[in-house]
Write a protein that holds these residues in place. Structure first.
Motif, short mmCIF file in Angstrom:
data_model
loop_
_atom_site.label_atom_id
_atom_site.label_comp_id
_atom_site.label_asym_id
_atom_site.label_seq_id
_atom_site.Cartn_x
_atom_site.Cartn_y
_atom_site.Cartn_z
N PRO A 14 0.82 -1.22 0.00
CA PRO A 14 0.00 0.00 0.00
C PRO A 14 0.85 1.26 0.00
O PRO A 14 2.04 1.23 0.34
CB PRO A 14 -0.77 -0.11 1.32
CG PRO A 14 0.16 -0.88 2.22
CD PRO A 14 0.82 -1.89 1.31
N SER A 15 0.24 2.35 -0.38
CA SER A 15 0.79 3.67 -0.11
C SER A 15 0.25 4.13 1.23
O SER A 15 -0.87 3.78 1.62
CB SER A 15 0.37 4.66 -1.20
OG SER A 15 0.94 4.29 -2.44
N LEU A 16 1.05 4.93 1.94
CA LEU A 16 0.68 5.35 3.29
C LEU A 16 0.63 6.87 3.37
O LEU A 16 1.43 7.56 2.72
CB LEU A 16 1.67 4.79 4.31
CG LEU A 16 1.79 3.28 4.34
CD1 LEU A 16 2.92 2.85 5.27
CD2 LEU A 16 0.48 2.64 4.80
N PHE A 17 -0.28 7.37 4.17
CA PHE A 17 -0.54 8.80 4.22
C PHE A 17 -0.78 9.26 5.66
O PHE A 17 -1.28 8.50 6.49
CB PHE A 17 -1.81 9.16 3.42
CG PHE A 17 -1.80 8.69 2.00
CD1 PHE A 17 -2.17 7.40 1.68
CD2 PHE A 17 -1.44 9.56 0.99
CE1 PHE A 17 -2.17 6.96 0.37
CE2 PHE A 17 -1.44 9.13 -0.33
CZ PHE A 17 -1.80 7.83 -0.64
N CYS A 20 -4.02 8.72 10.06
CA CYS A 20 -3.18 7.85 9.26
C CYS A 20 -4.08 7.10 8.27
O CYS A 20 -5.22 6.75 8.61
CB CYS A 20 -2.45 6.87 10.17
SG CYS A 20 -1.25 5.81 9.38
N ALA A 21 -3.60 6.85 7.07
CA ALA A 21 -4.43 6.19 6.07
C ALA A 21 -3.56 5.39 5.12
O ALA A 21 -2.36 5.64 4.99
CB ALA A 21 -5.25 7.23 5.29
N LEU A 22 -4.19 4.43 4.46
CA LEU A 22 -3.49 3.67 3.43
C LEU A 22 -4.35 3.54 2.19
O LEU A 22 -5.58 3.63 2.24
CB LEU A 22 -3.07 2.29 3.95
CG LEU A 22 -4.12 1.22 4.25
CD1 LEU A 22 -4.59 0.48 2.99
CD2 LEU A 22 -3.55 0.20 5.23
N SER A 23 -3.68 3.33 1.07
CA SER A 23 -4.34 3.08 -0.20
C SER A 23 -3.72 1.83 -0.79
O SER A 23 -2.52 1.80 -1.03
CB SER A 23 -4.17 4.26 -1.14
OG SER A 23 -4.73 3.99 -2.39
N GLY A 24 -4.53 0.82 -1.01
CA GLY A 24 -4.04 -0.44 -1.51
C GLY A 24 -3.54 -0.33 -2.95
O GLY A 24 -3.91 0.56 -3.69
N LYS A 30 -9.41 3.46 -2.91
CA LYS A 30 -10.06 4.12 -1.80
C LYS A 30 -9.16 4.08 -0.57
O LYS A 30 -8.38 3.16 -0.38
CB LYS A 30 -11.39 3.47 -1.50
CG LYS A 30 -11.32 2.06 -0.95
CD LYS A 30 -12.72 1.47 -0.86
CE LYS A 30 -12.67 0.07 -0.29
NZ LYS A 30 -13.99 -0.59 -0.34
N LEU A 31 -9.26 5.11 0.24
CA LEU A 31 -8.45 5.22 1.45
C LEU A 31 -9.12 4.50 2.60
O LEU A 31 -10.33 4.58 2.78
CB LEU A 31 -8.25 6.68 1.83
CG LEU A 31 -7.36 7.52 0.92
CD1 LEU A 31 -7.39 8.97 1.35
CD2 LEU A 31 -5.94 6.98 0.92
#
Lengths: 112, 112
Positions: free
Chosen positions: B31-34, B90-94, B99-100
């Protein structure tokens, strides 16, 4: 405008009424998202648009919720026969592609 | 499914203190992380991001490093200011999912 614009900023409605929430994304952003932020649930994904089509609407909680997007720009989220549990802040986000980067200030919906 | 766990708040610090907000995730793939920040009365805005392991995202004095081995993306700042008072998500995007998935948010209050 420079950012994602949502209207109205606040909406109070009676239980059972229909409401429409509007989102104006950043110009040229093809991806548009709706999220819901409520005290008990945190941030929840509702629906994703790419252009005018919605490849992912898996987060819509019931068939009372629908959304459309026209001209690859403005989106409207409609809630029919509102219930008290629909009270939340509805957030719209847009992005040039892929992951949402820019969120609007939201519409605070209160169902009485 | 994907999930994000971040430390529960509220976190209260004095100005110039060191800040750490822990975030761990569960996801398939890469994932990308935010980190997003929500200032009082405003919508979420992207604070920083990292798209692959060992990447460090940074902005406004905040940093977070993507640690695949510990599935973590902890947010740090060496010296907080009163203006940093906000809710941090904190959030991730697969990798194949646009979608977050958000954590529940951490309220930070910085006192002068």
């Amino acid at each position: 405008g420079a950012g994602v614009s949502q209207s109205p900023s606040n909406k109070v409605t009676e239980k059972g009424k229909d409401v429409e929430l509007r989102c104006d994304p950043i110009s040229g952003h093809t991806a548009l998202y709706w999220y819901r932020q409520s005290l008990g649930q945190g941030l929840e994904f509702l629906i994703y648009f790419q252009g005018n089509s919605a490849p992912d609407k898996s987060g819509l909680p019931s068939d009372r919720f629908s959304a459309e997007r026209t001209g690859g720009s403005v989106s409207t989220l409609t809630i029919q026969r509102t219930q008290q549990e629909d009270s939340a802040v509805y957030l719209c986000a847009s992005s040039p592609q892929g992951t949402p980067l820019h969120f609007g200030n939201g519409t605070r919906l209160t169902v009485t | 499914g994907d999930s994000v766990t971040q430390m529960e708040g509220p976190v209260t610090l004095s100005e110039e203190a060191f800040l750490t907000i822990n975030c761990t995730y569960t996801a398939t793939g890469y994932p990308s992380l935010f980190w997003y920040v929500q200032y009082p009365g405003e919508g979420l805005q992207l604070l920083l991001k990292a798209t692959k392991a060992d990447d460090k995202g940074s902005n406004k004095g905040f940093e977070a490093t993507y640690r695949k081995e510990t599935t973590s993306f902890h947010l740090e700042k060496g010296s907080v200011q009163v203006s940093d008072s906000a809710v941090y998500f904190c959030a991730l995007s697969g990798g194949s999912n646009y979608k977050l998935t958000f954590g529940k948010g951490t309220l930070l209050t910085v006192n002068p």
